[in-house]
Design a protein around this motif. Structure first.
Motif, PDB file in Angstrom:
ATOM      1  N   TYR A   1      33.099 -44.129 -18.395  1.00 58.74           N
ATOM      2  CA  TYR A   1      33.227 -45.301 -17.527  1.00 58.74           C
ATOM      3  C   TYR A   1      31.848 -45.909 -17.262  1.00 58.74           C
ATOM      4  O   TYR A   1      30.812 -45.275 -17.491  1.00 58.74           O
ATOM      5  CB  TYR A   1      33.893 -44.923 -16.203  1.00 58.74           C
ATOM      6  CG  TYR A   1      33.127 -43.925 -15.357  1.00 58.74           C
ATOM      7  CD1 TYR A   1      32.327 -44.349 -14.295  1.00 58.74           C
ATOM      8  CD2 TYR A   1      33.208 -42.553 -15.617  1.00 58.74           C
ATOM      9  CE1 TYR A   1      31.632 -43.441 -13.514  1.00 58.74           C
ATOM     10  CE2 TYR A   1      32.511 -41.643 -14.840  1.00 58.74           C
ATOM     11  CZ  TYR A   1      31.722 -42.083 -13.788  1.00 58.74           C
ATOM     12  OH  TYR A   1      31.026 -41.180 -13.024  1.00 58.74           O
TER      13      TYR A   1
ATOM     14  N   SER B   1      33.849 -47.709 -23.762  1.00 55.71           N
ATOM     15  CA  SER B   1      34.244 -46.450 -23.131  1.00 55.71           C
ATOM     16  C   SER B   1      35.500 -45.890 -23.790  1.00 55.71           C
ATOM     17  O   SER B   1      36.522 -46.561 -23.882  1.00 55.71           O
ATOM     18  CB  SER B   1      34.504 -46.661 -21.633  1.00 55.71           C
ATOM     19  OG  SER B   1      33.300 -46.941 -20.959  1.00 55.71           O
TER      20      SER B   1
ATOM     21  N   ARG C   1      40.327 -40.887 -12.362  1.00 56.04           N
ATOM     22  CA  ARG C   1      40.038 -42.316 -12.332  1.00 56.04           C
ATOM     23  C   ARG C   1      40.083 -42.841 -10.899  1.00 56.04           C
ATOM     24  O   ARG C   1      39.230 -43.634 -10.483  1.00 56.04           O
ATOM     25  CB  ARG C   1      41.038 -43.080 -13.206  1.00 56.04           C
ATOM     26  CG  ARG C   1      40.837 -42.911 -14.704  1.00 56.04           C
ATOM     27  CD  ARG C   1      41.966 -43.602 -15.455  1.00 56.04           C
ATOM     28  NE  ARG C   1      41.762 -43.562 -16.895  1.00 56.04           N
ATOM     29  CZ  ARG C   1      42.671 -43.943 -17.777  1.00 56.04           C
ATOM     30  NH1 ARG C   1      43.846 -44.394 -17.381  1.00 56.04           N
ATOM     31  NH2 ARG C   1      42.417 -43.874 -19.082  1.00 56.04           N
TER      32      ARG C   1
ATOM     33  N   PHE D   1      36.878 -48.563 -16.214  1.00 50.69           N
ATOM     34  CA  PHE D   1      37.272 -47.833 -17.416  1.00 50.69           C
ATOM     35  C   PHE D   1      37.666 -48.813 -18.521  1.00 50.69           C
ATOM     36  O   PHE D   1      38.200 -48.399 -19.560  1.00 50.69           O
ATOM     37  CB  PHE D   1      38.426 -46.882 -17.089  1.00 50.69           C
ATOM     38  CG  PHE D   1      38.093 -45.966 -15.944  1.00 50.69           C
ATOM     39  CD1 PHE D   1      37.398 -44.791 -16.154  1.00 50.69           C
ATOM     40  CD2 PHE D   1      38.439 -46.302 -14.639  1.00 50.69           C
ATOM     41  CE1 PHE D   1      37.055 -43.962 -15.086  1.00 50.69           C
ATOM     42  CE2 PHE D   1      38.097 -45.493 -13.564  1.00 50.69           C
ATOM     43  CZ  PHE D   1      37.406 -44.318 -13.793  1.00 50.69           C
TER      44      PHE D   1
ATOM     45  N   GLY E   1      39.254 -46.200 -22.578  1.00 51.56           N
ATOM     46  CA  GLY E   1      39.421 -46.069 -21.142  1.00 51.56           C
ATOM     47  C   GLY E   1      40.640 -46.744 -20.565  1.00 51.56           C
ATOM     48  O   GLY E   1      41.017 -46.463 -19.421  1.00 51.56           O
TER      49      GLY E   1
END
Length: 441
Positions: free
Chosen positions: A129, A239, A212, A228, A344
């Motif tokens: 991230y 990411s 997250r 993300f 992500g």
């Protein structure tokens, strides 16, 4: 010994409020805040949501409520966010039956299918991230003003400057027993990764969702934005969400060749089962990307040709090899394979379910992945856009079948969602278009 009940866990951790949480097909975390006084009702009835309002859950306004039933095994106390707060991951039900549009319900069905084939899937996840902020003009920029190096990866100074945030996340993971073992500055300015030990497939997916949330909330407390998003900057590395996958059979590892008389002609120390699993991942790679890389922005990452650091670290072809990060599938050792196509934005439940489904198909059909690194120039190309990935997904009955593991309507529903997402993006006029076309004719 019986597993502790949710009531026991709430009492043990002096929990005052529970976030009864599930995610929609996009991966959006949805929750209601349930006071401890209502825990009996939560256990017996669940907590109700208007599914259409929650997001991509396969419902219309006229449909009955989604009832989120808690899984006590997923109880996650988070006093470092708010004192007395805990997360409990839930399985959505509608009219008493598990809801087939729920990503967690889908993954649980794939785990059951793996068990029917004699296997237990285990997964580790690498969560990457960026930490950002907005400047005086409202433009997104790196949260750390001093993080400007051309090659910032593993920079000790960058990690130290972000010590407060990184150590808070590390301490949170270790408080929860996840086993944080490394925290590093990744390849892009402002980009980080924090690792935790692998677990069974469902537990790891739950932990990615929780992590997250934890990263986002603790970053916000420090005036930062944790994202993300696969590719927030065109000139920086994107990411990923790399998945390390292994199987056991009755608790014994299935991937290592071990002490057998069979020879491994490919030299990676893997069993036939492992090679067939890899064969399944490669066979279905293009369709898998529709779940591993599920946004328009995802394909800015996999399609990147240059970054300020000199490498994109994102695969563009469906190949596999040993300890070589340029492959779609890396084999770092004989215990596991690393699937590097995810990013992500991936919904961890769907990403893991799709990977397990593709691998099991490879085992069932005894698919041969070929020689590691063979024919790199002629290897199948991964989708170039979200639309390409959607079309590949629609044409692949195995991966589409993962989405429809509980309800066959989920696959077409999901692909239509993603097709519309691409159309919405395509309808926007970008700065690139203005620069290229405004005075070109």
């Amino acid at each position: 010994m019986a597993a502790p009940s949710l009531k026991d866990l709430v009492a043990e951790h002096e929990t005052k409020f529970i976030l009864a949480l599930f995610v929609d097909l996009h991966g959006k975390p949805c929750a209601k805040l349930v006071p401890v006084e209502a825990v009996d009702q939560l256990i017996s009835e669940g907590v109700g949501f208007a599914g259409y309002a929650a997001g991509a859950m396969g419902q219309e306004p006229k449909d009955p409520d989604i009832m989120a039933l808690p899984d006590a095994a997923s109880f996650t106390p988070i006093p470092f966010i708010r004192e007395g707060l805990a997360i409990v991951h839930c399985d959505p039900h509608v009219e008493g039956k598990p809801w087939g549009y729920s990503p967690r319900v889908i993954l649980k069905r794939l785990i059951a299918q793996a068990a029917e084939a004699g296997y237990e899937p285990h997964v580790g996840a690498e969560v990457e991230y960026f930490l950002l902020k907005r400047d005086g003009d409202g433009k997104l920029c790196t949260a750390d003003d001093a993080d400007t190096a051309a090659q910032p990866c593993y920079d000790a100074r960058g990690v130290t400057r972000m010590f407060g945030h990184l150590s808070a996340i590390s301490e949170a993971m270790n408080f929860l027993g996840w086993g944080n073992y490394a925290n590093d500055h990744e390849d892009g300015n402002g980009q980080f990764e924090q690792n935790f030990h692998y677990a069974d497939a469902l537990t790891t997916a739950d932990r990615v969702v929780a992590l997250r949330y934890i990263i986002s909330m603790l970053a916000e407390e420090r005036g930062m934005i944790a994202t993300f998003m696969p590719k927030p900057f065109s000139d920086r590395t994107g990411s990923g969400l790399h998945l390390h996958i292994s199987l056991t059979a009755k608790g014994k590892p299935s991937f290592p060749l071990g002490r057998t008389k069979k020879k491994d002609l490919n030299g990676l120390g893997l069993s036939d089962t492992a090679y067939h699993f890899v064969g399944g991942l490669l066979e279905h790679a293009s369709a898998l990307q529709g779940l591993l890389a599920p946004t328009v922005n995802s394909y800015k990452r996999t399609g990147a040709v240059s970054t300020t650091s000199g490498a994109s670290w994102a695969p563009r072809t469906a190949t596999y090899g040993g300890n070589d990060r340029t492959h779609y599938i890396r084999v770092p050792d004989e215990q596991r394979v690393e699937l590097r196509g995810g990013d992500g934005s991936a919904n961890p439940y769907l990403a893991v379910a799709a990977a397990v489904g593709a691998g099991l198909d490879g085992i069932a059909r005894k698919l041969d992945p070929g020689t590691p690194g063979e024919k790199r120039d002629d290897a199948p190309k991964l989708p170039l856009t979200l639309m390409d990935a959607v079309e590949a997904l629609e044409a692949d009955p195995v991966v589409l079948g993962v989405l429809g593991a509980v309800n066959p309507d989920v696959g077409p529903y999901y692909t239509q969602l993603k097709r519309q997402e691409f159309y919405d993006y395509h309808a926007q006029v970008s700065e690139w278009e203005l620069e290229r076309y405004l005075t070109a004719f």
